[in-house]
Structure formats: structure tokens, C-alpha cells
Enzyme design. Sequence first.
Site: not given
Ligand code: IPE
Ligand code: IPE
Ligand code: MG
Length: 240
Positions: A21-22, A25-26, A34, A38, A67, A72, A133, A192
Amino acid sequence: MPIPDTLDLSRIPRHVGVVMDGNGRWATRRGLPRTEGHGAGESALVDTTYGALSLGVRALTVYAFSTENWRRPVDEVRYLMNFNRGLLERRQHELNEVGVRITFSGRRDWRVPRGVLRRMDEAAELTATNTALTLNIGFNYGGRAEIVDAVKRLIEDGVPAHKVDERAIASRLYHPEIADPDLIVRTSGEFRTSNFLLWEMAYSELVFSEVLWPDFRREHLFAAIAEYQGRERRFGAVEG
Ligand code: IPE
Ligand code: IPE
Ligand code: MG
């Protein structure tokens, strides 16, 4: 990055799950769209996979698309679908050469483009006999959906109510052959689990990292495993 000698190699988690995750924001912090985040997550995934390999971790499950991520914007969803297909095209041969078996957990529903499914099947088939692995990719994965799918299979298999037990359910999850995760890592400072490995994580140790996924490297995995090794796992029993 060498393996730190503070890690106890006799207590490496067999299965590690990662909520990557993140990315958004990165990218936003750099003034980028955004989707660039990815894209930048690819090196993080590859380096983490090599880190896991070097430690002898047996399975690494990474959460790539949930899911809930269909909520998005369509452009971002489209980008993620194509990106995941491209990632397999770019990396499957290299991962195959180092003995990685690629598997997928998730729903193969109509929303996943056929070309993406084809690439997933190809990568799984190419690497099916590898044993170093298992890299299990959660794609269109939801923990609740996985349990629903297992219950559907129970009914299809005609299992009577008195025969329904934890084993009957666990054996119908997407990858019953992969042991439950010992450790779950979530990046980006969110506390979470967002519907990840709901059933399997009943007794997993959770480690939360502030690092945004595109900056994550094997040393962060090693640090998470060091934290895991400092935990005392009781499984409901009394230590003794
Ligand atoms: C969880 O991240 C799903 C993945 C990393 C693929 P999200 O960014 O979708 O989760 P929430 O919405 O912050 O809970
Ligand atoms: C995780 O990064 C990748 C996926 C959920 C696909 P996010 O896209 O959720 O990044 P943030 O949480 O918005 O920074
Ligand atoms: Mg996220």
C-alpha cells in the site's frame, strides 16, 4: 543487501503476506499521477521477492488488486489491469529461472480482461513445477469473497452440515496447499488489513511499516521479520 546476522535463520516465517500500500501517496508527493506510483511498485515487488528467496521463505502472498479496488476511477483500474499483465510479461522468465512458482488468488470474474487472465495462466503454467518460493498474487482478491467461494464449493460438493468443519472450509480456499501466513506486513502506515487473507490470518503476526510501497526493499522485509522473531506466538495456549 546481505542478510543481517541478527536474523535467526531457523525461525524464518514460512509464509509472508504483504499488503502493498501507498503507491498513490508516493506519486502524489512527487507531483506525479497516482499510476506512476503503481509503476514504481514493480521494483519493490521484485526486490522483496528476491529477499524472501534469499531467506528461504516458502511463500509470499502479495495483495495487488482487491475486490474493492473496482471502486477506483476507471482509468486507474484500466492502468492496474494492464500494468499487472505487463509485469508478468516482463518478469515471468526471470522469476522462473530462479525457481519461483507464480500462483494467483482471486476471482476470475467478467471484469478481469481476458488478456490479463491469459497472461496469468501462462505465468502459472510456465512456473508450475518450481519449488524455491511460491509467489502468490492476490488479484481481484477479497478475503470475504474467498470464503464465499469456498462455501459455494462445499454446497456443490454436497457436503452435509454435520461434516462442515474448519478443514472442510480451509481445503476449499484458493490455495489450500499454502500454509497460513505466519507474518502479514502492511506498508504505508495504515493499520488495517482491508479484506486480505481473512481466514488464513487467524493467527498471523501483524507488522505495520511506515514505508510507502514503491520505497520498500528487502531490508524492510528483513526488518519486519526481525520484529516477527521478537514476538511470542501462543496460539491460545499458555506458555510453558
Ligand atoms: C489494499 O489497499 C489493497 C491492495 C493493496 C491491493 P487499499 O489502498 O485498497 O486499502 P484501503 O482502501 O486503504 O483500505
Ligand atoms: C496500493 O497503493 C496499490 C493498490 C491498492 C492497487 P494505493 O493505490 O492504495 O496507494 P494509496 O494508499 O492511495 O497511497
Ligand atoms: Mg491504499
